[in-house]
Design a protein around this motif. Sequence first.
Motif, PDB file in Angstrom:
ATOM      1  N   THR A  34       6.128  -1.379  -9.648  1.00 53.92           N
ATOM      2  CA  THR A  34       5.907  -2.560 -10.488  1.00 53.92           C
ATOM      3  C   THR A  34       7.127  -2.866 -11.344  1.00 53.92           C
ATOM      4  OG1 THR A  34       3.517  -2.127 -10.566  1.00 53.92           O
ATOM      5  CG2 THR A  34       4.438  -3.544 -12.289  1.00 53.92           C
ATOM      6  N   GLY A  35       7.662  -1.840 -11.990  1.00 53.80           N
ATOM      7  CA  GLY A  35       8.799  -2.037 -12.874  1.00 53.80           C
ATOM      8  C   GLY A  35      10.068  -2.416 -12.152  1.00 53.80           C
ATOM      9  N   ALA A  36      10.351  -1.751 -11.028  1.00 57.33           N
ATOM     10  CA  ALA A  36      11.582  -2.036 -10.282  1.00 57.33           C
ATOM     11  C   ALA A  36      11.560  -3.454  -9.714  1.00 57.33           C
ATOM     12  CB  ALA A  36      11.773  -1.018  -9.162  1.00 57.33           C
ATOM     13  N   THR A  37      10.425  -3.873  -9.164  1.00 62.11           N
ATOM     14  CA  THR A  37      10.352  -5.226  -8.586  1.00 62.11           C
ATOM     15  C   THR A  37      10.314  -6.300  -9.670  1.00 62.11           C
ATOM     16  OG1 THR A  37       7.939  -4.960  -8.384  1.00 62.11           O
ATOM     17  CG2 THR A  37       9.265  -4.484  -6.435  1.00 62.11           C
ATOM     18  N   ILE A  44       0.849  -1.189   0.000  1.00 57.96           N
ATOM     19  CA  ILE A  44       0.000   0.000   0.000  1.00 57.96           C
ATOM     20  C   ILE A  44       0.885   1.240   0.000  1.00 57.96           C
ATOM     21  CG2 ILE A  44      -1.920  -1.184   1.138  1.00 57.96           C
ATOM     22  CD1 ILE A  44      -1.077   0.177   3.757  1.00 57.96           C
ATOM     23  N   GLY A  45       0.240   2.391  -0.089  1.00 57.57           N
ATOM     24  CA  GLY A  45       1.003   3.639  -0.112  1.00 57.57           C
ATOM     25  C   GLY A  45       1.848   3.757  -1.373  1.00 57.57           C
ATOM     26  N   PRO A  82      10.235   2.422  -0.039  1.00 59.16           N
ATOM     27  CA  PRO A  82      11.270   1.538   0.525  1.00 59.16           C
ATOM     28  C   PRO A  82      11.475   0.270  -0.301  1.00 59.16           C
ATOM     29  CG  PRO A  82       9.887   2.388   2.279  1.00 59.16           C
ATOM     30  CD  PRO A  82       9.223   2.772   0.996  1.00 59.16           C
ATOM     31  N   THR A  83      10.410  -0.324  -0.791  1.00 52.92           N
ATOM     32  CA  THR A  83      10.545  -1.521  -1.616  1.00 52.92           C
ATOM     33  C   THR A  83      11.205  -1.198  -2.951  1.00 52.92           C
ATOM     34  OG1 THR A  83       8.557  -2.476  -0.605  1.00 52.92           O
ATOM     35  CG2 THR A  83       9.292  -3.442  -2.675  1.00 52.92           C
ATOM     36  N   ILE A  84      10.877  -0.039  -3.524  1.00 48.18           N
ATOM     37  CA  ILE A  84      11.518   0.378  -4.775  1.00 48.18           C
ATOM     38  C   ILE A  84      13.022   0.498  -4.576  1.00 48.18           C
ATOM     39  CG2 ILE A  84      11.692   2.202  -6.502  1.00 48.18           C
ATOM     40  CD1 ILE A  84       8.766   2.883  -5.950  1.00 48.18           C
ATOM     41  N   VAL A  85      13.434   1.134  -3.489  1.00 48.78           N
ATOM     42  CA  VAL A  85      14.864   1.289  -3.193  1.00 48.78           C
ATOM     43  C   VAL A  85      15.515  -0.080  -3.012  1.00 48.78           C
ATOM     44  CG1 VAL A  85      16.538   2.182  -1.532  1.00 48.78           C
ATOM     45  CG2 VAL A  85      14.565   3.585  -2.191  1.00 48.78           C
ATOM     46  N   ASN A  86      14.845  -0.977  -2.287  1.00 47.84           N
ATOM     47  CA  ASN A  86      15.399  -2.322  -2.053  1.00 47.84           C
ATOM     48  C   ASN A  86      15.536  -3.129  -3.345  1.00 47.84           C
ATOM     49  OD1 ASN A  86      15.511  -1.821   0.684  1.00 47.84           O
ATOM     50  ND2 ASN A  86      13.552  -2.789   1.129  1.00 47.84           N
ATOM     51  N   ALA A  87      14.689  -2.831  -4.318  1.00 46.61           N
ATOM     52  CA  ALA A  87      14.733  -3.589  -5.569  1.00 46.61           C
ATOM     53  C   ALA A  87      16.053  -3.414  -6.307  1.00 46.61           C
ATOM     54  CB  ALA A  87      13.580  -3.164  -6.477  1.00 46.61           C
ATOM     55  N   PHE A  88      16.792  -2.372  -6.003  1.00 44.13           N
ATOM     56  CA  PHE A  88      18.057  -2.117  -6.678  1.00 44.13           C
ATOM     57  C   PHE A  88      19.223  -2.909  -6.085  1.00 44.13           C
ATOM     58  CE2 PHE A  88      15.514   1.291  -8.220  1.00 44.13           C
ATOM     59  CZ  PHE A  88      16.094   1.732  -9.396  1.00 44.13           C
ATOM     60  N   SER A  89      18.992  -3.526  -4.928  1.00 46.49           N
ATOM     61  CA  SER A  89      20.143  -4.187  -4.295  1.00 46.49           C
ATOM     62  C   SER A  89      19.822  -5.488  -3.570  1.00 46.49           C
ATOM     63  CB  SER A  89      20.799  -3.227  -3.294  1.00 46.49           C
ATOM     64  OG  SER A  89      19.865  -2.813  -2.302  1.00 46.49           O
ATOM     65  N   GLU A  90      18.557  -5.776  -3.300  1.00 51.86           N
ATOM     66  CA  GLU A  90      18.207  -6.944  -2.511  1.00 51.86           C
ATOM     67  C   GLU A  90      17.354  -7.919  -3.306  1.00 51.86           C
ATOM     68  OE1 GLU A  90      16.333  -5.759   1.091  1.00 51.86           O
ATOM     69  OE2 GLU A  90      17.864  -4.257   1.598  1.00 51.86           O
ATOM     70  N   ASP A  91      17.334  -9.171  -2.855  1.00 53.93           N
ATOM     71  CA  ASP A  91      16.447 -10.174  -3.450  1.00 53.93           C
ATOM     72  C   ASP A  91      15.039  -9.998  -2.889  1.00 53.93           C
ATOM     73  OD1 ASP A  91      18.521 -11.283  -4.899  1.00 53.93           O
ATOM     74  OD2 ASP A  91      19.027 -12.752  -3.348  1.00 53.93           O
ATOM     75  N   LEU A  92      14.088  -9.848  -3.772  1.00 45.75           N
ATOM     76  CA  LEU A  92      12.703  -9.657  -3.361  1.00 45.75           C
ATOM     77  C   LEU A  92      11.839 -10.793  -3.883  1.00 45.75           C
ATOM     78  CD1 LEU A  92      12.274  -5.846  -4.172  1.00 45.75           C
ATOM     79  CD2 LEU A  92      12.814  -6.880  -1.962  1.00 45.75           C
ATOM     80  N   ALA A 133       1.440  -8.200  -6.888  1.00 43.31           N
ATOM     81  CA  ALA A 133       0.695  -7.756  -5.710  1.00 43.31           C
ATOM     82  C   ALA A 133       0.440  -6.254  -5.765  1.00 43.31           C
ATOM     83  CB  ALA A 133       1.465  -8.124  -4.441  1.00 43.31           C
ATOM     84  N   LYS A 134       1.442  -5.499  -6.214  1.00 44.06           N
ATOM     85  CA  LYS A 134       1.278  -4.046  -6.294  1.00 44.06           C
ATOM     86  C   LYS A 134       0.276  -3.664  -7.368  1.00 44.06           C
ATOM     87  CE  LYS A 134       2.333   0.115  -4.943  1.00 44.06           C
ATOM     88  NZ  LYS A 134       1.915   0.597  -3.594  1.00 44.06           N
TER      89      LYS A 134
END
Length: 430
Positions: A332-335, A286-287, A291-301, A308-309
């Motif tokens: 959506t695109g980053a994840t 939601i919202g 934070p998830t967008i930022v994490n998509a550049f460096s972490e496994d999601l 879901a988004k």
Amino acid sequence: MAQLKIKEFTRQEFFPSIQFTAKWLVLASLIGLLAGSASAGFLVSLHWVTEYREDNMWIIALLPLGGLLIGWAYHQYGQDVVKGNNQLLEEFYNPQKTIPLRMAPLVLFGTLATHLFGGSAGREGTAVQMGGAIADQFTKWFKLTKEDRRIIITIGVAAGFSSVFGTPLAGAVFALEWLVIGRVRYESILPAFIAAFVAHYACAEFWQVHHTEYEIPFVPKVDLINLMLIIPAGICFGLAGRLFAKATHFWSEVFKKYISYPPLRPVIGGVMVALIVFAMGTTKYIGLGVPTIVNAFSEDLPWYDFLAKIGMTSLTLGAGFKGGEVTPLFYTGATLGNALAYLIPLPVALLAGMGFVSVFSGATNTPLACTLMGIELFGAESGIFIGVACVTAYVFSGHSGIYNSQLIGSSIGKKLGAGGQETRKKRREM
């Protein structure tokens, strides 16, 4: 004889250009300052309501109440502005009447309430509508022509988009490209760029409201193999943009078909979103989801984050909540790019960055603006990858974007062509 020709050139070409430049320099600067300041206030308020919601998750249970407030406010006071971005498009294609200024406070209230109570939405629609509504008041105050009004609307869109994302080049080109798919109205270029840069300066420098920074630390060399790898990624991004648009339109049609009373639609939608959030036990979808967008550049999601988004945002907006689609498209695109890193041998940050702007490109039919946005946000080193991905996504998304009123350039050539010819004729006669 030579002096006579010089005087004739000065009278027919030079002075009209000076008048045009001076006129739009003043108007675009004023609109940019106002729209940039409005975006600054909006971003500060949005940050506050987001922080409050994350610290008080119980408030999500009140999302149906928030939906009722939004629906009732628009039903009572916003019947003539409820179309939002689509109304800006319609007024650009066929100018009828000045956009009411109340569009700005209504969409601001609706967006803040959506985010406070836990809806999944963005912020671009709010900034663009505020910018467009503020800008269009100058039509009334200065008694501008229909052609000038099209430029005014372009200015408002450019200022709103530029200031809310901190991307002045992309903001200007987005306004030029978004309003007419496949065509650029060159008389609007100078005013759009002036407004975009002034609005960005007002928000980021004058009011010191800054934006999230993203980084692609490594960009591989541009060779045939790497270029070929962009194509399947771009196709996926384009299909995701198309899915986002189709899902949003689907929910909108469902709520309109089965719930005739408009204020009740976001109430039912709010119940559905709140139940899903509590069932999943996370506010990740939601919202804005920055934070998830930022994490998509460096972490496994999780691979399903993008789905879901799409589901949560399309349900939220389709039910009648307010906000925008662009930041959820970034999410959506980053994840999705993050998930594709398991299949496509390119750096995860590069794929996330490509997806960030490419899904947006596919859903809004604006590949040039999205390419510039990628360069502004991630640096010129990734420009080739970003550009190819954006164009590929645009091609494979089709023209069915998130805005129902958006028309392809060739289909409105007759509508705008006559006006453009009149403008060119007037300028030659000046």
